[in-house]
Design a protein around this motif. Structure first.
Motif, PDB file in Angstrom:
ATOM      1  N   HIS A  32      65.886 -75.941 -33.989  1.00 56.82           N
ATOM      2  CA  HIS A  32      66.830 -76.957 -33.508  1.00 56.82           C
ATOM      3  C   HIS A  32      66.555 -77.272 -32.038  1.00 56.82           C
ATOM      4  CE1 HIS A  32      69.092 -75.526 -37.101  1.00 56.82           C
ATOM      5  NE2 HIS A  32      69.339 -76.829 -37.192  1.00 56.82           N
ATOM      6  N   HIS A  33      66.112 -78.495 -31.793  1.00 61.10           N
ATOM      7  CA  HIS A  33      65.703 -78.895 -30.449  1.00 61.10           C
ATOM      8  C   HIS A  33      66.826 -78.715 -29.434  1.00 61.10           C
ATOM      9  CE1 HIS A  33      63.416 -81.073 -27.428  1.00 61.10           C
ATOM     10  NE2 HIS A  33      64.492 -81.815 -27.174  1.00 61.10           N
ATOM     11  N   VAL A  34      68.036 -79.096 -29.810  1.00 65.60           N
ATOM     12  CA  VAL A  34      69.169 -79.012 -28.879  1.00 65.60           C
ATOM     13  C   VAL A  34      69.447 -77.557 -28.507  1.00 65.60           C
ATOM     14  CG1 VAL A  34      71.643 -79.408 -28.597  1.00 65.60           C
ATOM     15  CG2 VAL A  34      70.232 -81.156 -29.690  1.00 65.60           C
ATOM     16  N   VAL A  35      69.432 -76.689 -29.490  1.00 66.94           N
ATOM     17  CA  VAL A  35      69.671 -75.262 -29.238  1.00 66.94           C
ATOM     18  C   VAL A  35      68.578 -74.699 -28.334  1.00 66.94           C
ATOM     19  CG1 VAL A  35      69.786 -72.956 -30.284  1.00 66.94           C
ATOM     20  CG2 VAL A  35      70.889 -74.899 -31.415  1.00 66.94           C
ATOM     21  N   ARG A  36      67.339 -75.023 -28.675  1.00 68.85           N
ATOM     22  CA  ARG A  36      66.192 -74.517 -27.913  1.00 68.85           C
ATOM     23  C   ARG A  36      66.252 -74.962 -26.460  1.00 68.85           C
ATOM     24  NH1 ARG A  36      62.648 -76.577 -31.076  1.00 68.85           N
ATOM     25  NH2 ARG A  36      61.695 -78.084 -29.646  1.00 68.85           N
ATOM     26  N   ARG A  37      66.513 -76.273 -26.266  1.00 70.74           N
ATOM     27  CA  ARG A  37      66.557 -76.807 -24.905  1.00 70.74           C
ATOM     28  C   ARG A  37      67.745 -76.244 -24.130  1.00 70.74           C
ATOM     29  NH1 ARG A  37      62.343 -77.434 -23.003  1.00 70.74           N
ATOM     30  NH2 ARG A  37      63.262 -78.610 -21.289  1.00 70.74           N
ATOM     31  N   GLY A  38      68.849 -76.033 -24.836  1.00 65.46           N
ATOM     32  CA  GLY A  38      70.033 -75.455 -24.189  1.00 65.46           C
ATOM     33  C   GLY A  38      69.751 -74.046 -23.684  1.00 65.46           C
ATOM     34  N   LEU A  39      69.051 -73.263 -24.498  1.00 67.90           N
ATOM     35  CA  LEU A  39      68.697 -71.903 -24.092  1.00 67.90           C
ATOM     36  C   LEU A  39      67.739 -71.927 -22.895  1.00 67.90           C
ATOM     37  CD1 LEU A  39      68.176 -70.255 -27.599  1.00 67.90           C
ATOM     38  CD2 LEU A  39      69.867 -69.550 -25.899  1.00 67.90           C
ATOM     39  N   VAL A  40      66.767 -72.816 -22.953  1.00 69.65           N
ATOM     40  CA  VAL A  40      65.802 -72.938 -21.848  1.00 69.65           C
ATOM     41  C   VAL A  40      66.532 -73.312 -20.560  1.00 69.65           C
ATOM     42  CG1 VAL A  40      63.894 -74.303 -20.903  1.00 69.65           C
ATOM     43  CG2 VAL A  40      63.806 -73.521 -23.280  1.00 69.65           C
ATOM     44  N   PHE A  41      67.414 -74.301 -20.656  1.00 63.79           N
ATOM     45  CA  PHE A  41      68.143 -74.787 -19.478  1.00 63.79           C
ATOM     46  C   PHE A  41      68.962 -73.659 -18.844  1.00 63.79           C
ATOM     47  CE2 PHE A  41      71.903 -76.702 -17.467  1.00 63.79           C
ATOM     48  CZ  PHE A  41      71.286 -77.580 -16.582  1.00 63.79           C
ATOM     49  N   PHE A  42      69.669 -72.901 -19.708  1.00 60.58           N
ATOM     50  CA  PHE A  42      70.519 -71.831 -19.179  1.00 60.58           C
ATOM     51  C   PHE A  42      69.693 -70.676 -18.626  1.00 60.58           C
ATOM     52  CE2 PHE A  42      72.409 -67.643 -20.170  1.00 60.58           C
ATOM     53  CZ  PHE A  42      73.346 -67.615 -19.149  1.00 60.58           C
ATOM     54  N   LEU A  43      68.694 -70.220 -19.391  1.00 57.23           N
ATOM     55  CA  LEU A  43      67.924 -69.052 -18.974  1.00 57.23           C
ATOM     56  C   LEU A  43      67.099 -69.306 -17.710  1.00 57.23           C
ATOM     57  CD1 LEU A  43      66.790 -67.636 -22.452  1.00 57.23           C
ATOM     58  CD2 LEU A  43      68.583 -66.766 -20.941  1.00 57.23           C
ATOM     59  N   GLU A  47      62.199 -65.440 -16.942  1.00 55.59           N
ATOM     60  CA  GLU A  47      61.221 -66.520 -16.808  1.00 55.59           C
ATOM     61  C   GLU A  47      60.892 -67.024 -18.217  1.00 55.59           C
ATOM     62  OE1 GLU A  47      56.470 -66.759 -15.716  1.00 55.59           O
ATOM     63  OE2 GLU A  47      57.722 -65.299 -14.649  1.00 55.59           O
ATOM     64  N   ILE A  48      60.924 -68.328 -18.420  1.00 56.77           N
ATOM     65  CA  ILE A  48      60.630 -68.894 -19.738  1.00 56.77           C
ATOM     66  C   ILE A  48      59.127 -68.851 -19.990  1.00 56.77           C
ATOM     67  CG2 ILE A  48      60.797 -70.921 -21.234  1.00 56.77           C
ATOM     68  CD1 ILE A  48      63.476 -69.594 -20.600  1.00 56.77           C
ATOM     69  N   ALA A  49      58.740 -68.186 -21.073  1.00 57.60           N
ATOM     70  CA  ALA A  49      57.317 -68.023 -21.394  1.00 57.60           C
ATOM     71  C   ALA A  49      56.836 -69.051 -22.409  1.00 57.60           C
ATOM     72  CB  ALA A  49      57.057 -66.617 -21.920  1.00 57.60           C
ATOM     73  N   GLY A  50      57.752 -69.892 -22.901  1.00 53.80           N
ATOM     74  CA  GLY A  50      57.354 -70.900 -23.860  1.00 53.80           C
ATOM     75  C   GLY A  50      58.417 -71.165 -24.912  1.00 53.80           C
ATOM     76  N   GLU A  51      58.159 -72.209 -25.722  1.00 48.96           N
ATOM     77  CA  GLU A  51      59.073 -72.592 -26.797  1.00 48.96           C
ATOM     78  C   GLU A  51      58.289 -72.781 -28.088  1.00 48.96           C
ATOM     79  OE1 GLU A  51      61.662 -75.975 -25.816  1.00 48.96           O
ATOM     80  OE2 GLU A  51      60.898 -75.833 -23.767  1.00 48.96           O
ATOM     81  N   ALA A  52      58.928 -72.430 -29.203  1.00 45.78           N
ATOM     82  CA  ALA A  52      58.308 -72.625 -30.518  1.00 45.78           C
ATOM     83  C   ALA A  52      59.355 -73.184 -31.466  1.00 45.78           C
ATOM     84  CB  ALA A  52      57.773 -71.302 -31.045  1.00 45.78           C
ATOM     85  N   LYS A  53      58.946 -74.136 -32.310  1.00 45.35           N
ATOM     86  CA  LYS A  53      59.915 -74.746 -33.229  1.00 45.35           C
ATOM     87  C   LYS A  53      59.848 -74.149 -34.636  1.00 45.35           C
ATOM     88  CE  LYS A  53      57.057 -78.894 -34.079  1.00 45.35           C
ATOM     89  NZ  LYS A  53      56.037 -78.706 -33.027  1.00 45.35           N
ATOM     90  N   ASN A  54      58.969 -73.160 -34.803  1.00 44.79           N
ATOM     91  CA  ASN A  54      58.944 -72.403 -36.068  1.00 44.79           C
ATOM     92  C   ASN A  54      58.277 -71.056 -35.828  1.00 44.79           C
ATOM     93  OD1 ASN A  54      55.978 -72.629 -36.602  1.00 44.79           O
ATOM     94  ND2 ASN A  54      56.476 -74.816 -36.806  1.00 44.79           N
ATOM     95  N   GLY A  55      58.342 -70.188 -36.824  1.00 45.21           N
ATOM     96  CA  GLY A  55      57.814 -68.842 -36.668  1.00 45.21           C
ATOM     97  C   GLY A  55      56.318 -68.781 -36.431  1.00 45.21           C
ATOM     98  N   LEU A  56      55.581 -69.673 -37.091  1.00 46.43           N
ATOM     99  CA  LEU A  56      54.124 -69.676 -36.936  1.00 46.43           C
ATOM    100  C   LEU A  56      53.727 -70.008 -35.496  1.00 46.43           C
ATOM    101  CD1 LEU A  56      51.380 -69.358 -38.302  1.00 46.43           C
ATOM    102  CD2 LEU A  56      51.457 -71.792 -38.896  1.00 46.43           C
ATOM    103  N   GLU A  57      54.407 -70.995 -34.918  1.00 46.62           N
ATOM    104  CA  GLU A  57      54.144 -71.351 -33.518  1.00 46.62           C
ATOM    105  C   GLU A  57      54.432 -70.165 -32.607  1.00 46.62           C
ATOM    106  OE1 GLU A  57      56.004 -74.792 -31.874  1.00 46.62           O
ATOM    107  OE2 GLU A  57      54.968 -76.194 -33.194  1.00 46.62           O
ATOM    108  N   ALA A  58      55.502 -69.460 -32.910  1.00 45.93           N
ATOM    109  CA  ALA A  58      55.870 -68.302 -32.094  1.00 45.93           C
ATOM    110  C   ALA A  58      54.754 -67.260 -32.119  1.00 45.93           C
ATOM    111  CB  ALA A  58      57.175 -67.687 -32.597  1.00 45.93           C
ATOM    112  N   VAL A  59      54.257 -66.965 -33.307  1.00 42.54           N
ATOM    113  CA  VAL A  59      53.178 -65.980 -33.452  1.00 42.54           C
ATOM    114  C   VAL A  59      51.947 -66.423 -32.662  1.00 42.54           C
ATOM    115  CG1 VAL A  59      51.594 -64.859 -35.076  1.00 42.54           C
ATOM    116  CG2 VAL A  59      53.987 -65.213 -35.720  1.00 42.54           C
ATOM    117  N   GLU A  60      51.602 -67.704 -32.762  1.00 46.69           N
ATOM    118  CA  GLU A  60      50.399 -68.227 -32.101  1.00 46.69           C
ATOM    119  C   GLU A  60      50.526 -68.254 -30.578  1.00 46.69           C
ATOM    120  OE1 GLU A  60      50.034 -71.962 -34.085  1.00 46.69           O
ATOM    121  OE2 GLU A  60      48.868 -71.146 -35.761  1.00 46.69           O
TER     122      GLU A  60
END
Length: 216
Positions: free
Chosen positions: A11-22, A29-42
């Motif tokens: 969920h883009h809104v959730v992801r961006r909200g977490l990034v903004f707050f953290l 420090e934000i190390a990156g964003e992934a929109k699914n599990g495979l992206e996270a692994v990679e």
């Protein structure tokens, strides 16, 4: 040194909200964003996060599969599940996959930061509902899990007890009023059921399970 956090959520809104707050937190420090599990692994290999905030219900590869893959390839990376699901069908597989933390998305922002920091100190961070499910699961598992010795028949138990006393097949046959051939069959069966190599291991197993002093 700031804690590097990778956020995996479809969920883009959730992801961006977490990034903004953290990003407002000096310890993180934000190390990156992934929109699914495979992206996270990679992204783990190149972005080298300390912690992954992992949603469970994602396309391509869900959070449980991604957690399992990450822990297999990068065991030092800590996974904190951040999800809306608090039922046993989600909690137990996530913990078994290797997650060190499990929090619900209604957690207070400051509580989330605290949980991330505690996770990095080596403390498992589980929401009370997750803890409850885990304890119930472990209790049920312990009560229903059968030991190999439970698979032995009464006669096999008797033979095992005699082996523990150092008796030969002939002596066991005499003690139990059965033929030596029958004893050999029982010995073969009990070794197979207990996954033991020989009589010596069987005798040791019997001692450890309290069968050396007599048949039970």
């Amino acid at each position: 040194m700031a804690i590097r956090v990778l956020i995996a959520d479809d969920h883009h809104v959730v992801r961006r909200g977490l990034v903004f707050f953290l990003k407002t937190q000096p310890e993180i420090e934000i190390a990156g964003e992934a929109k699914n599990g495979l992206e996270a692994v990679e992204l783990i290999k190149t972005n080298k996060p300390d912690v992954v905030l992992m949603d469970l219900d994602m396309p391509v590869m869900n959070g449980i599969e991604a957690t399992r893959e990450i822990k297999k390839k990068y065991p030092d990376v800590k996974i904190m599940i951040l999800t809306s699901f608090s039922d046993q069908d989600h909690v137990i597989p996530a913990i078994e996959a290797g997650a060190s933390g499990y929090q619900l998305k209604d957690i207070e922002p400051d509580g989330l930061v605290q949980a991330i920091m505690q996770l990095m100190k080596g403390e498992n961070q589980l929401h009370p509902k997750a803890t409850s499910h885990l304890l119930t699961h472990l209790t049920n598992k312990n009560s229903t899990e059968r030991k190999p010795i439970d698979e032995l028949t009464k006669r096999e138990m008797e033979v095992l007890g005699e082996i523990a006393k150092g008796k030969s097949n002939k002596e066991i046959a005499s003690s139990l009023y059965i033929t030596e051939k029958t004893v050999k069959t029982h010995v073969s069966n009990l070794l197979s059921k207990l996954e033991l190599a020989d009589r010596t291991q069987a005798a040791l197993y019997a001692v450890r399970n309290g069968l050396a002093e007599g048949n039970k």
